[in-house]
Design a protein around this motif. Structure first.
Motif, mmCIF file in Angstrom:
data_model
loop_
_atom_site.group_PDB
_atom_site.id
_atom_site.type_symbol
_atom_site.label_atom_id
_atom_site.label_comp_id
_atom_site.label_asym_id
_atom_site.label_seq_id
_atom_site.Cartn_x
_atom_site.Cartn_y
_atom_site.Cartn_z
ATOM 1 N N GLY A 1 13.223 -1.861 -12.477
ATOM 2 C CA GLY A 1 13.836 -2.841 -13.618
ATOM 3 C C GLY A 1 12.582 -1.696 -13.906
ATOM 4 O O GLY A 1 12.004 -1.647 -14.802
ATOM 5 N N ASP A 2 13.838 -0.826 -15.122
ATOM 6 C CA ASP A 2 13.409 0.407 -16.021
ATOM 7 C C ASP A 2 12.601 0.175 -17.351
ATOM 8 O O ASP A 2 12.807 -1.211 -18.220
ATOM 9 C CB ASP A 2 14.702 1.179 -16.464
ATOM 10 N N THR A 3 11.614 0.486 -17.465
ATOM 11 C CA THR A 3 10.437 0.488 -18.178
ATOM 12 C C THR A 3 9.920 1.728 -18.568
ATOM 13 O O THR A 3 9.825 2.880 -18.493
ATOM 14 C CB THR A 3 9.414 -0.462 -17.184
ATOM 15 N N SER A 4 9.428 1.549 -20.233
ATOM 16 C CA SER A 4 9.847 3.130 -20.756
ATOM 17 C C SER A 4 8.821 2.918 -22.529
ATOM 18 O O SER A 4 8.203 2.242 -22.138
ATOM 19 C CB SER A 4 11.403 3.634 -21.414
ATOM 20 N N LYS B 1 6.049 3.580 -28.937
ATOM 21 C CA LYS B 1 5.953 1.522 -27.449
ATOM 22 C C LYS B 1 6.094 2.620 -26.004
ATOM 23 O O LYS B 1 6.356 3.427 -25.940
ATOM 24 C CB LYS B 1 7.355 0.928 -28.172
ATOM 25 N N ILE B 2 5.411 1.394 -25.627
ATOM 26 C CA ILE B 2 5.333 1.434 -24.118
ATOM 27 C C ILE B 2 5.463 0.711 -22.931
ATOM 28 O O ILE B 2 5.377 -0.637 -24.074
ATOM 29 C CB ILE B 2 4.159 1.838 -23.806
ATOM 30 N N PHE B 3 6.020 0.515 -22.457
ATOM 31 C CA PHE B 3 5.967 -0.509 -21.307
ATOM 32 C C PHE B 3 7.312 -1.219 -21.404
ATOM 33 O O PHE B 3 7.396 -2.908 -21.721
ATOM 34 C CB PHE B 3 4.651 -1.870 -21.471
ATOM 35 N N ILE B 4 8.056 -0.171 -22.400
ATOM 36 C CA ILE B 4 9.653 -1.274 -22.781
ATOM 37 C C ILE B 4 10.840 -1.356 -21.264
ATOM 38 O O ILE B 4 11.096 -0.564 -21.311
ATOM 39 C CB ILE B 4 10.217 -0.766 -24.084
ATOM 40 N N THR B 5 10.708 -3.432 -21.222
ATOM 41 C CA THR B 5 11.907 -3.448 -20.733
ATOM 42 C C THR B 5 13.460 -3.075 -20.807
ATOM 43 O O THR B 5 13.682 -3.098 -21.967
ATOM 44 C CB THR B 5 11.333 -4.838 -20.025
ATOM 45 N N ASN B 6 14.125 -2.517 -20.337
ATOM 46 C CA ASN B 6 15.451 -2.137 -20.021
ATOM 47 C C ASN B 6 15.188 -0.249 -21.166
ATOM 48 O O ASN B 6 16.501 -0.145 -21.757
ATOM 49 C CB ASN B 6 16.212 -2.972 -21.297
ATOM 50 N N GLY B 7 14.092 -0.337 -21.071
ATOM 51 C CA GLY B 7 14.076 1.005 -22.297
ATOM 52 C C GLY B 7 14.844 1.949 -21.941
ATOM 53 O O GLY B 7 15.552 2.726 -22.940
ATOM 54 N N GLN B 8 15.540 2.239 -20.609
ATOM 55 C CA GLN B 8 16.140 3.327 -20.467
ATOM 56 C C GLN B 8 17.528 2.913 -20.265
ATOM 57 O O GLN B 8 18.840 4.198 -21.398
ATOM 58 C CB GLN B 8 16.104 3.825 -18.417
ATOM 59 N N ASN B 9 17.792 1.856 -20.319
ATOM 60 C CA ASN B 9 19.382 1.385 -20.746
ATOM 61 C C ASN B 9 20.127 1.314 -21.687
ATOM 62 O O ASN B 9 21.164 1.345 -21.943
ATOM 63 C CB ASN B 9 19.710 0.408 -19.541
ATOM 64 N N ASN C 1 10.912 7.035 -17.237
ATOM 65 C CA ASN C 1 11.032 5.949 -17.111
ATOM 66 C C ASN C 1 9.829 5.997 -15.792
ATOM 67 O O ASN C 1 9.313 6.404 -15.041
ATOM 68 C CB ASN C 1 12.368 6.141 -15.605
ATOM 69 N N LEU C 2 8.889 4.614 -16.538
ATOM 70 C CA LEU C 2 7.685 4.668 -15.799
ATOM 71 C C LEU C 2 7.394 4.371 -14.762
ATOM 72 O O LEU C 2 8.630 3.517 -13.704
ATOM 73 C CB LEU C 2 6.482 3.223 -16.916
ATOM 74 N N ASP C 3 6.212 4.649 -13.596
ATOM 75 C CA ASP C 3 6.365 4.794 -12.459
ATOM 76 C C ASP C 3 5.671 3.530 -12.098
ATOM 77 O O ASP C 3 4.464 3.335 -12.055
ATOM 78 C CB ASP C 3 6.066 5.936 -10.899
ATOM 79 N N LYS C 4 6.015 2.174 -11.588
ATOM 80 C CA LYS C 4 5.107 0.660 -11.613
ATOM 81 C C LYS C 4 4.927 0.560 -10.256
ATOM 82 O O LYS C 4 6.111 0.973 -9.199
ATOM 83 C CB LYS C 4 6.489 -0.264 -11.993
#
Length: 382
Positions: free
Chosen positions: A209-212, A155-163, A200-203
């Motif tokens: 808002g970590d996105t992974s 999956k991609i662009f997952i909000t809260n992915g890191q936490n 953690n994607l660089d937006k």
């Protein structure tokens, strides 16, 4: 709305504003720099009853109606902390409600109390590299392997992915089914063997808002990790979609209202050509036009909140709310930044963050183009 409800919401609003002033405002810039909201804040949010307060008390919620949830997210968005609002939204207004509305009693008891205390952060995993707004293109698979399902995919662009420590994953459980059929929702714990979190994607905006990226490799899941009915995951998604899109609309509107307040204050303080900016006709008219857009959209959103309370908000209504609010927010915030002139382009002025944070709202939760497609079907199909 009853007088008692108005008083309760007013008290809740003051509590939110006080919390933001003490626990968020002094630290938000450092979180933006570090590209992650600390887990300790989630626990504080839980301690104050700010995580899914509309969940029943038996699972740790306050048992209030969803207007309290909306008020929380609107106040956070209006204050310029949109990334925080969206992270909370995904956890509290999407994942918690998937669990509450689709889960078994055992699943609810296992996860909801920890989620409402902020001890278990949740993420929803739908988007894939080749399947964004078109969820029917999901490639992740969970196929029978003995008494388990074996999950593979990414999956991609997952909000809260890191936490997160709990991930609600959409995957194909019947590869022969076409389109949206044969999709199930699965509960995947972070410690599951074969689970991994990518970078953690660089937006462009919403930095804290970590996105992974998320990866699943031969993860074995027992049947009690299926959320809702097997092969009926898409129906579960559609059931929760009106609320999700209305929440995004609320955040967009409140975010634009916050930007407008900043522009109005600046226009009344800044002078040019011997007059306050607010005294210049062109600026006054721009402010008036933006105010009119905000007010008309606020009237629409409040009417849709009433519809949701009455369980009458359908997918088309929710798509109208999201389309109009997110498109309006971009126009208004762009106009607000323009009033600041060159200073609006400087990071030291909060209006610049409003601008970059807003842009993605026309994309996540279904792009504006998808919203128009959904709305147009009402005319085609009668």
């Amino acid at each position: 709305m009853t007088e008692q409800m108005e008083q309760d919401l007013a008290l809740f609003k003051r509590a939110i504003q006080s919390f933001l002033e003490v626990e968020v405002a002094p630290f938000y810039e450092s979180w933006e720099h570090n590209k992650k909201i600390p887990k300790s804040l989630w626990v504080k949010l839980g301690e104050n009853g700010f995580l899914a307060p509309d969940i029943p008390q038996q699972y740790g919620g306050l048992g209030v109606d969803f207007r309290f949830n909306m008020l929380l997210l609107e106040e956070i968005s209006k204050a310029g902390y949109l990334a925080l609002a969206i992270n909370i939204m995904v956890h509290a207004d999407i994942c918690c409600h998937y669990l509450h509305n689709l889960g078994t009693e055992q699943q609810k008891q296992q996860y909801l109390p920890k989620m409402l205390r902020g001890e278990c952060i949740a993420a929803v995993c739908m988007t894939e590299p080749a399947a964004g707004s078109d969820l029917q293109g999901i490639k992740s698979k969970a196929l029978p392997q003995g008494e388990h399902l074996q999950l593979n995919g990414s999956k991609i662009f997952i909000t809260n992915g890191q936490n997160a420590s709990l991930y609600i994953v959409a995957a194909k459980t019947d590869v022969n089914a076409k389109g949206s059929k044969g999709t199930s929702l699965l509960l995947v714990d972070r410690e599951a063997a074969g689970f991994s979190v990518g970078q953690n994607l660089d937006k462009m905006g919403q930095h804290c808002g970590d996105t992974s990226e998320i990866f699943f490799e031969d993860i074995l899941l027992s049947n009690d990790k299926i959320l809702g009915e097997v092969n009926q995951g898409f129906a579960g998604l559609m059931q929760e979609l009106p609320r999700e899109r209305l929440v995004i609309a609320c955040c967009s509107l409140a975010h634009a209202e916050g930007a407008f307040d900043l522009a109005l204050q600046y226009a009344n303080e800044r002078s040019a050509f011997g007059s306050k900016l607010a005294e210049i006709q062109d600026v006054r008219f721009k402010l008036a036009n933006m105010y009119a857009q905000l007010q008309s959209n606020r009237a629409l959103i409040e009417s849709y909140k009433v519809k949701l309370l009455a369980k009458q908000l359908d997918t088309v209504d929710a798509s109208v709310a999201k389309l109009t609010s997110t498109e309006m927010a971009d126009r208004v915030i762009d106009g607000c930044l323009q009033i600041f002139g060159g200073y609006g382009y400087m990071k030291e002025y909060p209006i610049s963050r409003y601008f970059v944070d807003a842009r993605v709202q026309r994309i996540y939760g279904g792009t504006s183009e998808i919203m128009q497609e959904v709305i147009s079907r009402r005319f085609i199909e009668g």
